[in-house]
Design a protein around this motif. Structure first.
Motif, PDB file in Angstrom:
ATOM      1  N   MET A   1      10.841  17.578 -12.429  1.00 36.44           N
ATOM      2  CA  MET A   1      10.644  16.705 -11.294  1.00 36.44           C
ATOM      3  C   MET A   1       9.223  16.164 -11.340  1.00 36.44           C
ATOM      4  N   LEU A   2       9.070  14.911 -10.932  1.00 37.39           N
ATOM      5  CA  LEU A   2       7.769  14.262 -10.904  1.00 37.39           C
ATOM      6  C   LEU A   2       7.434  13.911  -9.461  1.00 37.39           C
ATOM      7  N   THR A   3       6.251  14.315  -9.004  1.00 39.82           N
ATOM      8  CA  THR A   3       5.791  14.009  -7.658  1.00 39.82           C
ATOM      9  C   THR A   3       4.720  12.932  -7.740  1.00 39.82           C
ATOM     10  N   HIS A   4       4.861  11.928  -6.873  1.00 41.95           N
ATOM     11  CA  HIS A   4       3.963  10.768  -6.811  1.00 41.95           C
ATOM     12  C   HIS A   4       3.380  10.745  -5.402  1.00 41.95           C
ATOM     13  N   VAL A   5       2.048  10.895  -5.296  1.00 42.98           N
ATOM     14  CA  VAL A   5       1.372  10.926  -4.001  1.00 42.98           C
ATOM     15  C   VAL A   5       0.415   9.742  -3.937  1.00 42.98           C
ATOM     16  N   VAL A   6       0.511   8.960  -2.856  1.00 42.98           N
ATOM     17  CA  VAL A   6      -0.362   7.806  -2.671  1.00 42.98           C
ATOM     18  C   VAL A   6      -0.995   7.894  -1.294  1.00 42.98           C
ATOM     19  N   LEU A   7      -2.303   7.627  -1.227  1.00 42.45           N
ATOM     20  CA  LEU A   7      -3.031   7.593   0.038  1.00 42.45           C
ATOM     21  C   LEU A   7      -3.471   6.169   0.317  1.00 42.45           C
ATOM     22  N   PHE A   8      -3.274   5.744   1.573  1.00 38.38           N
ATOM     23  CA  PHE A   8      -3.592   4.385   1.978  1.00 38.38           C
ATOM     24  C   PHE A   8      -4.581   4.382   3.133  1.00 38.38           C
ATOM     25  N   LYS A   9      -5.604   3.500   3.030  1.00 40.93           N
ATOM     26  CA  LYS A   9      -6.524   3.251   4.131  1.00 40.93           C
ATOM     27  C   LYS A   9      -6.294   1.802   4.555  1.00 40.93           C
ATOM     28  N   LEU A  10      -5.998   1.602   5.837  1.00 41.74           N
ATOM     29  CA  LEU A  10      -5.643   0.275   6.330  1.00 41.74           C
ATOM     30  C   LEU A  10      -6.843  -0.457   6.909  1.00 41.74           C
ATOM     31  N   LYS A  11      -6.779  -1.783   6.869  1.00 41.08           N
ATOM     32  CA  LYS A  11      -7.802  -2.609   7.522  1.00 41.08           C
ATOM     33  C   LYS A  11      -7.782  -2.366   9.023  1.00 41.08           C
ATOM     34  N   ASP A  12      -6.587  -2.450   9.595  1.00 37.76           N
ATOM     35  CA  ASP A  12      -6.389  -2.208  11.023  1.00 37.76           C
ATOM     36  C   ASP A  12      -5.895  -0.784  11.180  1.00 37.76           C
ATOM     37  N   ARG A  13      -6.761   0.073  11.678  1.00 41.82           N
ATOM     38  CA  ARG A  13      -6.444   1.499  11.763  1.00 41.82           C
ATOM     39  C   ARG A  13      -5.887   1.895  13.135  1.00 41.82           C
ATOM     40  N   SER A  14      -5.469   0.895  13.912  1.00 42.77           N
ATOM     41  CA  SER A  14      -4.907   1.187  15.236  1.00 42.77           C
ATOM     42  C   SER A  14      -3.589   1.944  15.078  1.00 42.77           C
ATOM     43  N   PRO A  15      -3.230   2.752  16.065  1.00 41.66           N
ATOM     44  CA  PRO A  15      -1.960   3.489  15.991  1.00 41.66           C
ATOM     45  C   PRO A  15      -0.754   2.567  15.774  1.00 41.66           C
ATOM     46  N   GLU A  16      -0.761   1.410  16.379  1.00 43.99           N
ATOM     47  CA  GLU A  16       0.359   0.469  16.237  1.00 43.99           C
ATOM     48  C   GLU A  16       0.475  -0.039  14.800  1.00 43.99           C
ATOM     49  N   SER A  17      -0.641  -0.376  14.200  1.00 45.33           N
ATOM     50  CA  SER A  17      -0.640  -0.871  12.824  1.00 45.33           C
ATOM     51  C   SER A  17      -0.214   0.220  11.848  1.00 45.33           C
ATOM     52  N   VAL A  18      -0.719   1.419  12.057  1.00 47.54           N
ATOM     53  CA  VAL A  18      -0.361   2.544  11.185  1.00 47.54           C
ATOM     54  C   VAL A  18       1.144   2.809  11.287  1.00 47.54           C
ATOM     55  N   GLN A  19       1.687   2.817  12.490  1.00 46.84           N
ATOM     56  CA  GLN A  19       3.115   3.060  12.665  1.00 46.84           C
ATOM     57  C   GLN A  19       3.962   1.952  12.049  1.00 46.84           C
ATOM     58  N   ALA A  20       3.514   0.702  12.164  1.00 53.50           N
ATOM     59  CA  ALA A  20       4.261  -0.413  11.571  1.00 53.50           C
ATOM     60  C   ALA A  20       4.321  -0.277  10.056  1.00 53.50           C
ATOM     61  N   THR A  21       3.215   0.096   9.440  1.00 53.79           N
ATOM     62  CA  THR A  21       3.196   0.268   7.988  1.00 53.79           C
ATOM     63  C   THR A  21       3.977   1.511   7.586  1.00 53.79           C
ATOM     64  N   LYS A  22       3.904   2.559   8.368  1.00 51.16           N
ATOM     65  CA  LYS A  22       4.716   3.747   8.091  1.00 51.16           C
ATOM     66  C   LYS A  22       6.195   3.367   8.068  1.00 51.16           C
ATOM     67  N   GLN A  23       6.611   2.497   8.984  1.00 49.29           N
ATOM     68  CA  GLN A  23       8.011   2.081   9.038  1.00 49.29           C
ATOM     69  C   GLN A  23       8.412   1.282   7.799  1.00 49.29           C
ATOM     70  N   VAL A  24       7.510   0.444   7.296  1.00 48.62           N
ATOM     71  CA  VAL A  24       7.781  -0.307   6.062  1.00 48.62           C
ATOM     72  C   VAL A  24       8.047   0.670   4.917  1.00 48.62           C
ATOM     73  N   LEU A  25       7.240   1.712   4.821  1.00 46.70           N
ATOM     74  CA  LEU A  25       7.420   2.717   3.770  1.00 46.70           C
ATOM     75  C   LEU A  25       8.709   3.517   3.987  1.00 46.70           C
ATOM     76  N   THR A  26       8.958   3.917   5.215  1.00 49.65           N
ATOM     77  CA  THR A  26      10.151   4.699   5.541  1.00 49.65           C
ATOM     78  C   THR A  26      11.423   3.931   5.215  1.00 49.65           C
ATOM     79  N   ASN A  27      11.361   2.622   5.311  1.00 49.02           N
ATOM     80  CA  ASN A  27      12.528   1.771   5.058  1.00 49.02           C
ATOM     81  C   ASN A  27      13.077   1.922   3.640  1.00 49.02           C
ATOM     82  N   MET A  28      12.299   2.453   2.718  1.00 44.29           N
ATOM     83  CA  MET A  28      12.786   2.650   1.342  1.00 44.29           C
ATOM     84  C   MET A  28      13.776   3.805   1.234  1.00 44.29           C
ATOM     85  N   GLU A  29      13.758   4.711   2.206  1.00 43.58           N
ATOM     86  CA  GLU A  29      14.599   5.908   2.129  1.00 43.58           C
ATOM     87  C   GLU A  29      16.074   5.543   2.014  1.00 43.58           C
TER      88      GLU A  29
END
Length: 96
Positions: A1-29
């Motif tokens: 098994m191969l594990t791929h870990v990525v860390l992201f720092k956003l321009k807009d660090r507001s809770p709303e922006s972080v949650q919106a981007t989290k949802q974009v990533l979650t959408n791949m599931e």
């Protein structure tokens, strides 16, 4: 098994922006066959050295990771990430 870990720092660090981007990533599931596991976490400390989002994915092989990297849905996610990132992301890939 191969594990791929990525860390992201956003321009807009507001809770709303972080949650919106989290949802974009979650959408791949469940939408990319070679993607065996996906976990997305958001930072709780909010220190200067913190990254905002961690993406942890797992694949059966390096070939599957490469297939994921060029999958059309992942290409859309990468475009989104380029528009919201404050600089570049960091990653590590390891056998698990």
């Amino acid at each position: 098994m191969l594990t791929h870990v990525v860390l992201f720092k956003l321009k807009d660090r507001s809770p709303e922006s972080v949650q919106a981007t989290k949802q974009v990533l979650t959408n791949m599931e469940g939408k990319i066959p070679v993607l065996k596991h996906i976990e997305i976490g958001t930072d709780v400390l909010h220190s200067d050295r913190s990254y905002d989002i961690a993406l942890i994915t797992r694949f059966d092989s390096l070939e599957d990771l490469r297939a994921y990297d060029t999958h059309p849905l992942h290409e859309e996610v990468k475009l989104h990430m380029k528009s919201v990132l404050d600089g570049t992301s960091v990653c590590v890939d390891f056998e698990s």
